[in-house]
Design a protein around this motif. Structure first.
Motif, PDB file in Angstrom:
ATOM      1  N   THR A 320       0.830  -1.208   0.000  1.00 13.23           N
ATOM      2  CA  THR A 320       0.000   0.000   0.000  1.00 13.23           C
ATOM      3  C   THR A 320       0.863   1.256   0.000  1.00 13.23           C
ATOM      4  O   THR A 320       0.592   2.214  -0.732  1.00 13.23           O
ATOM      5  CB  THR A 320      -0.935   0.004   1.228  1.00 13.23           C
ATOM      6  N   VAL A 321       1.916   1.237   0.818  1.00 14.53           N
ATOM      7  CA  VAL A 321       2.836   2.379   0.843  1.00 14.53           C
ATOM      8  C   VAL A 321       3.497   2.556  -0.522  1.00 14.53           C
ATOM      9  O   VAL A 321       3.646   3.679  -1.030  1.00 14.53           O
ATOM     10  CB  VAL A 321       3.902   2.187   1.943  1.00 14.53           C
ATOM     11  N   ASN A 322       3.889   1.438  -1.132  1.00 15.37           N
ATOM     12  CA  ASN A 322       4.498   1.508  -2.460  1.00 15.37           C
ATOM     13  C   ASN A 322       3.530   2.070  -3.489  1.00 15.37           C
ATOM     14  O   ASN A 322       3.939   2.781  -4.417  1.00 15.37           O
ATOM     15  CB  ASN A 322       4.964   0.114  -2.905  1.00 15.37           C
ATOM     16  N   LEU A 323       2.252   1.742  -3.339  1.00 14.03           N
ATOM     17  CA  LEU A 323       1.247   2.278  -4.252  1.00 14.03           C
ATOM     18  C   LEU A 323       1.169   3.794  -4.144  1.00 14.03           C
ATOM     19  O   LEU A 323       1.095   4.507  -5.154  1.00 14.03           O
ATOM     20  CB  LEU A 323      -0.118   1.655  -3.947  1.00 14.03           C
ATOM     21  N   VAL A 324       1.217   4.296  -2.916  1.00 17.01           N
ATOM     22  CA  VAL A 324       1.186   5.746  -2.704  1.00 17.01           C
ATOM     23  C   VAL A 324       2.401   6.412  -3.345  1.00 17.01           C
ATOM     24  O   VAL A 324       2.286   7.437  -4.029  1.00 17.01           O
ATOM     25  CB  VAL A 324       1.128   6.066  -1.196  1.00 17.01           C
ATOM     26  N   THR A 325       3.580   5.820  -3.144  1.00 14.85           N
ATOM     27  CA  THR A 325       4.790   6.403  -3.727  1.00 14.85           C
ATOM     28  C   THR A 325       4.778   6.295  -5.250  1.00 14.85           C
ATOM     29  O   THR A 325       5.342   7.148  -5.946  1.00 14.85           O
ATOM     30  CB  THR A 325       6.045   5.708  -3.176  1.00 14.85           C
ATOM     31  N   ALA A 326       4.128   5.238  -5.789  1.00 12.07           N
ATOM     32  CA  ALA A 326       4.019   5.125  -7.243  1.00 12.07           C
ATOM     33  C   ALA A 326       3.185   6.255  -7.820  1.00 12.07           C
ATOM     34  O   ALA A 326       3.493   6.790  -8.896  1.00 12.07           O
ATOM     35  CB  ALA A 326       3.411   3.766  -7.608  1.00 12.07           C
ATOM     36  N   PHE A 327       2.120   6.641  -7.098  1.00  9.94           N
ATOM     37  CA  PHE A 327       1.322   7.779  -7.541  1.00  9.94           C
ATOM     38  C   PHE A 327       2.135   9.077  -7.494  1.00  9.94           C
ATOM     39  O   PHE A 327       1.939   9.969  -8.328  1.00  9.94           O
ATOM     40  CB  PHE A 327       0.060   7.911  -6.677  1.00  9.94           C
ATOM     41  N   LEU A 328       3.043   9.173  -6.517  1.00  9.50           N
ATOM     42  CA  LEU A 328       3.908  10.343  -6.444  1.00  9.50           C
ATOM     43  C   LEU A 328       4.795  10.437  -7.680  1.00  9.50           C
ATOM     44  O   LEU A 328       4.956  11.509  -8.284  1.00  9.50           O
ATOM     45  CB  LEU A 328       4.765  10.273  -5.176  1.00  9.50           C
ATOM     46  N   PRO A 449      16.742   0.929  10.327  1.00 14.09           N
ATOM     47  CA  PRO A 449      16.915   1.280   8.913  1.00 14.09           C
ATOM     48  C   PRO A 449      16.458   0.207   7.945  1.00 14.09           C
ATOM     49  O   PRO A 449      16.239   0.486   6.768  1.00 14.09           O
ATOM     50  CB  PRO A 449      18.420   1.530   8.789  1.00 14.09           C
ATOM     51  N   ALA A 450      16.316  -1.020   8.418  1.00 17.01           N
ATOM     52  CA  ALA A 450      15.884  -2.090   7.520  1.00 17.01           C
ATOM     53  C   ALA A 450      14.389  -2.020   7.226  1.00 17.01           C
ATOM     54  O   ALA A 450      13.927  -2.589   6.241  1.00 17.01           O
ATOM     55  CB  ALA A 450      16.225  -3.453   8.130  1.00 17.01           C
ATOM     56  N   VAL A 451      13.632  -1.315   8.084  1.00 15.33           N
ATOM     57  CA  VAL A 451      12.177  -1.352   7.968  1.00 15.33           C
ATOM     58  C   VAL A 451      11.665  -0.509   6.809  1.00 15.33           C
ATOM     59  O   VAL A 451      10.879  -0.954   5.991  1.00 15.33           O
ATOM     60  CB  VAL A 451      11.519  -0.903   9.292  1.00 15.33           C
ATOM     61  N   SER A 452      12.102   0.746   6.724  1.00 15.12           N
ATOM     62  CA  SER A 452      11.481   1.662   5.764  1.00 15.12           C
ATOM     63  C   SER A 452      12.450   2.274   4.769  1.00 15.12           C
ATOM     64  O   SER A 452      12.055   3.103   3.963  1.00 15.12           O
ATOM     65  CB  SER A 452      10.773   2.789   6.529  1.00 15.12           C
ATOM     66  N   SER A 453      13.706   1.876   4.800  1.00 13.15           N
ATOM     67  CA  SER A 453      14.687   2.466   3.895  1.00 13.15           C
ATOM     68  C   SER A 453      14.326   2.229   2.437  1.00 13.15           C
ATOM     69  O   SER A 453      14.462   3.129   1.596  1.00 13.15           O
ATOM     70  CB  SER A 453      16.077   1.890   4.174  1.00 13.15           C
ATOM     71  N   ALA A 454      13.886   1.006   2.107  1.00 11.87           N
ATOM     72  CA  ALA A 454      13.629   0.659   0.710  1.00 11.87           C
ATOM     73  C   ALA A 454      12.522   1.521   0.111  1.00 11.87           C
ATOM     74  O   ALA A 454      12.597   1.913  -1.060  1.00 11.87           O
ATOM     75  CB  ALA A 454      13.259  -0.816   0.612  1.00 11.87           C
ATOM     76  N   THR A 461      14.547   7.547  -6.087  1.00 12.45           N
ATOM     77  CA  THR A 461      15.144   7.216  -7.389  1.00 12.45           C
ATOM     78  C   THR A 461      14.124   7.324  -8.517  1.00 12.45           C
ATOM     79  O   THR A 461      14.468   7.739  -9.634  1.00 12.45           O
ATOM     80  CB  THR A 461      15.748   5.795  -7.364  1.00 12.45           C
ATOM     81  N   ASP A 462      12.859   6.972  -8.255  1.00 15.98           N
ATOM     82  CA  ASP A 462      11.831   7.124  -9.287  1.00 15.98           C
ATOM     83  C   ASP A 462      11.589   8.597  -9.605  1.00 15.98           C
ATOM     84  O   ASP A 462      11.567   9.005 -10.773  1.00 15.98           O
ATOM     85  CB  ASP A 462      10.516   6.471  -8.840  1.00 15.98           C
ATOM     86  N   VAL A 463      11.404   9.393  -8.533  1.00 16.13           N
ATOM     87  CA  VAL A 463      11.111  10.814  -8.733  1.00 16.13           C
ATOM     88  C   VAL A 463      12.279  11.527  -9.404  1.00 16.13           C
ATOM     89  O   VAL A 463      12.105  12.266 -10.384  1.00 16.13           O
ATOM     90  CB  VAL A 463      10.768  11.475  -7.381  1.00 16.13           C
ATOM     91  N   ILE A 464      13.483  11.316  -8.894  1.00 16.55           N
ATOM     92  CA  ILE A 464      14.657  11.980  -9.475  1.00 16.55           C
ATOM     93  C   ILE A 464      14.921  11.484 -10.887  1.00 16.55           C
ATOM     94  O   ILE A 464      15.274  12.257 -11.784  1.00 16.55           O
ATOM     95  CB  ILE A 464      15.906  11.750  -8.598  1.00 16.55           C
ATOM     96  N   GLY A 465      14.735  10.183 -11.134  1.00 19.30           N
ATOM     97  CA  GLY A 465      14.952   9.632 -12.470  1.00 19.30           C
ATOM     98  C   GLY A 465      14.026  10.248 -13.502  1.00 19.30           C
ATOM     99  O   GLY A 465      14.478  10.697 -14.571  1.00 19.30           O
ATOM    100  N   PHE A 466      12.727  10.285 -13.184  1.00 20.52           N
ATOM    101  CA  PHE A 466      11.776  10.887 -14.121  1.00 20.52           C
ATOM    102  C   PHE A 466      12.006  12.386 -14.262  1.00 20.52           C
ATOM    103  O   PHE A 466      11.940  12.944 -15.363  1.00 20.52           O
ATOM    104  CB  PHE A 466      10.338  10.623 -13.655  1.00 20.52           C
ATOM    105  N   LEU A 467      12.259  13.038 -13.122  1.00 24.87           N
ATOM    106  CA  LEU A 467      12.446  14.489 -13.141  1.00 24.87           C
ATOM    107  C   LEU A 467      13.678  14.870 -13.960  1.00 24.87           C
ATOM    108  O   LEU A 467      13.639  15.805 -14.779  1.00 24.87           O
ATOM    109  CB  LEU A 467      12.576  15.007 -11.706  1.00 24.87           C
ATOM    110  N   ALA A 468      14.772  14.147 -13.762  1.00 23.43           N
ATOM    111  CA  ALA A 468      16.006  14.465 -14.491  1.00 23.43           C
ATOM    112  C   ALA A 468      15.835  14.209 -15.984  1.00 23.43           C
ATOM    113  O   ALA A 468      16.187  15.071 -16.822  1.00 23.43           O
ATOM    114  CB  ALA A 468      17.161  13.628 -13.942  1.00 23.43           C
ATOM    115  N   PHE A 469      15.284  13.064 -16.346  1.00 26.44           N
ATOM    116  CA  PHE A 469      15.173  12.710 -17.758  1.00 26.44           C
ATOM    117  C   PHE A 469      14.191  13.618 -18.486  1.00 26.44           C
ATOM    118  O   PHE A 469      14.507  14.205 -19.542  1.00 26.44           O
ATOM    119  CB  PHE A 469      14.737  11.245 -17.876  1.00 26.44           C
ATOM    120  N   LEU A 470      12.996  13.771 -17.924  1.00 25.99           N
ATOM    121  CA  LEU A 470      11.988  14.582 -18.588  1.00 25.99           C
ATOM    122  C   LEU A 470      12.324  16.066 -18.528  1.00 25.99           C
ATOM    123  O   LEU A 470      12.025  16.825 -19.471  1.00 25.99           O
ATOM    124  CB  LEU A 470      10.619  14.313 -17.965  1.00 25.99           C
TER     125      LEU A 470
END
Length: 478
Positions: A320-328, A449-454, A461-470
């Motif tokens: 669910t958390v990953n889904l929220v970050t995917a929308f971001l 750090p093992a709980v929520s780092s990923a 990395t998704d946000v910066i990757g899309f932001l940098a490329f686009l």
């Protein structure tokens, strides 16, 4: 059969093995593999289905308890129940203590409390506690009520300590002697007290009249000395006493740091109350590593033997958390809809940048989280590690920028190749920094750090990757 205590037992059969059995007892001694082979599992299952119970017992004879547990784990549920029913009474405790905890809880219901108590009574205290600590309160109380008084008192005392503490995992059976004894008196004591001593021990602890630890003498050193030598004179260096309240991860680090085989456990006033041996620490290290992997993947506390509902419930939270970050990340893409409409090639190439950043960051994250857990990484060398990961990100970014840029150039032209190359460098540098800084920051805040780092890492990395490329595409291609 008894052997002369002064003559080493050189028999090649299973009785000479330190655990009493060698795996795969039906094979030739020099060809026996350790562990249970899939072919052996299939053979046992076939015999069970053919109702050849005597043949199954013959095949299990000489098999180590850990291998029988492995066999039960690999068998189908119906065969597991039959194997449990076939176990000789004296093996019940050893086999059950070696089973996966999730599977053990489901199989333990087949035993009566009296049967479980008999199995627990044959185990060392640490193994007995591990066997019953996760049971429901009613079953645990029934087992304890059927234990001998002395055994019950020791197990109950261990259970009063925190779950992840040294006190919970310590073994109460140990060898402790007064500091004024001689080597001869100690050896005579060990020979005479065989019924009350632990099955395996490595050190003899020296205590004062208040039962406080004054030193430890390895058996190897003791047996090399003359009988008249005072045992206290054999102590060299300070003993690594472990407080009963110490966390088990710290216990594992202590053993790893000083290459210990065993260590005494003491209470708040320094009195000797137990011992932790290296076999327990190996299990801790294995469980801690497994726990870190589960936390990094967001799969919860479930394993392959957990129920379907429990597995789904354990994973849905972080999904669910990953889904929220995917929308971001999708929100970032939506900012450049006009750019993507004009240059459709961007839609084809932009997942590459985000994916490479996520993978590179995960590599750094895994190394850093594990280094924090083992105390190889601390505030003393943190910046050096961060700087190293920055350079690694820059180097790998340059390498993959060239590779991806050339492919994009061939497909869509030179400018797109340049844009994706620059975006690749930016995202891999950010991925390396994030993979190091996120767990360090969470550790500083007192969060595992093992709980929520990923989750934080993939978002960045998704946000910066899309932001940098686009962003670069909008600047240079329109």
């Amino acid at each position: 059969m008894h052997t002369d205590p002064h003559t080493p037992d050189l028999r090649p059969d299973s009785a000479a093995h330190p655990h009493g059995h060698r795996p795969m007892g039906h094979e030739a001694e020099d060809e026996r593999p350790y562990g249970v082979e899939p072919e052996f599992v299939e053979e046992i299952v076939a015999l069970l289905r053919a109702r050849e119970r005597d043949a199954v017992l013959a095949r299990l004879e000489g098999l180590h308890a850990a291998d029988i547990a492995d066999l039960i784990e690999q068998a189908d549920p119906a065969e597991r129940a039959e194997l449990i029913d076939l176990l000789p009474a004296e093996l019940d405790g050893e086999v059950l203590s070696n089973l996966n905890p999730d599977l053990r809880e489901s199989l333990i219901e087949r035993f009566e409390p009296q049967e479980l108590a008999a199995a627990v009574a044959d185990l060392d205290t640490d193994d007995a506690v591990e066997l019953i600590e996760d049971l429901d309160a009613v079953t645990r109380a029934q087992i304890l009520a059927n234990l001998p008084d002395a055994e019950r008192a020791l197990v109950q005392e261990n259970l009063t300590y925190a779950e992840d503490s040294a006190g919970r995992m310590m073994q109460r059976e140990l060898v402790a002697v007064p500091e004024y004894w001689t080597v001869g008196e100690t050896i005579d004591f060990v020979r005479a007290a065989t019924d009350t001593l632990p099955e395996d021990f490595y050190d003899i602890f020296i205590v004062d009249p208040m039962h406080r630890v004054r030193g430890a003498v390895p058996l190897s050193r003791l047996l090399r000395q003359r009988r008249a030598v005072r045992i206290a004179d054999l102590v060299t260096g300070e003993v690594d006493a472990i407080p009963a309240t110490m966390e088990r991860a710290e216990v594992a680090n202590l053993f790893r740091q000083y290459a210990l085989v065993s260590a005494p456990v003491v209470d708040a006033v320094g009195r000797l109350i137990g011992v932790i041996t290296v076999d327990d620490v190996v299990r801790i290290i294995d469980e801690e590593a497994e726990d870190d992997l589960r936390k990094l993947s967001g799969s919860g506390d479930t394993g392959v033997f957990s129920g379907i509902a429990d597995i789904a419930r354990g994973r849905v939270g972080w999904l669910t958390v990953n889904l929220v970050t995917a929308f971001l990340a999708s929100g970032v893409i939506s900012l450049f809809e006009g750019t993507i409409e004009q240059i459709v090639a961007l839609a084809v190439l932009m997942p590459i940048v985000a994916s490479m950043g996520g993978n590179a960051g995960t590599q750094t994250l895994t190394v850093v989280v594990r280094a924090l857990a083992t105390h190889e990484l601390s505030s003393a060398n943190a910046m050096r590690v961060v700087g190293k990961e920055l350079l690694v990100g820059l180097i790998n970014g340059g390498i993959f920028a060239v590779m991806v840029g050339v492919i994009a150039l061939v497909w869509y032209g030179p400018m797109i190749g340049i844009v994706i190359g620059l975006a690749m460098i930016i995202n891999l540098v950010v991925a390396g920094l994030s993979g190091a800084l996120i767990p360090l920051g969470l550790e500083k805040l007192g969060v595992d750090p093992a709980v929520s780092s990923a989750v934080f890492l993939t978002t960045i990395t998704d946000v910066i990757g899309f932001l940098a490329f686009l962003g670069l595409a909008s600047a240079f291609l329109l």
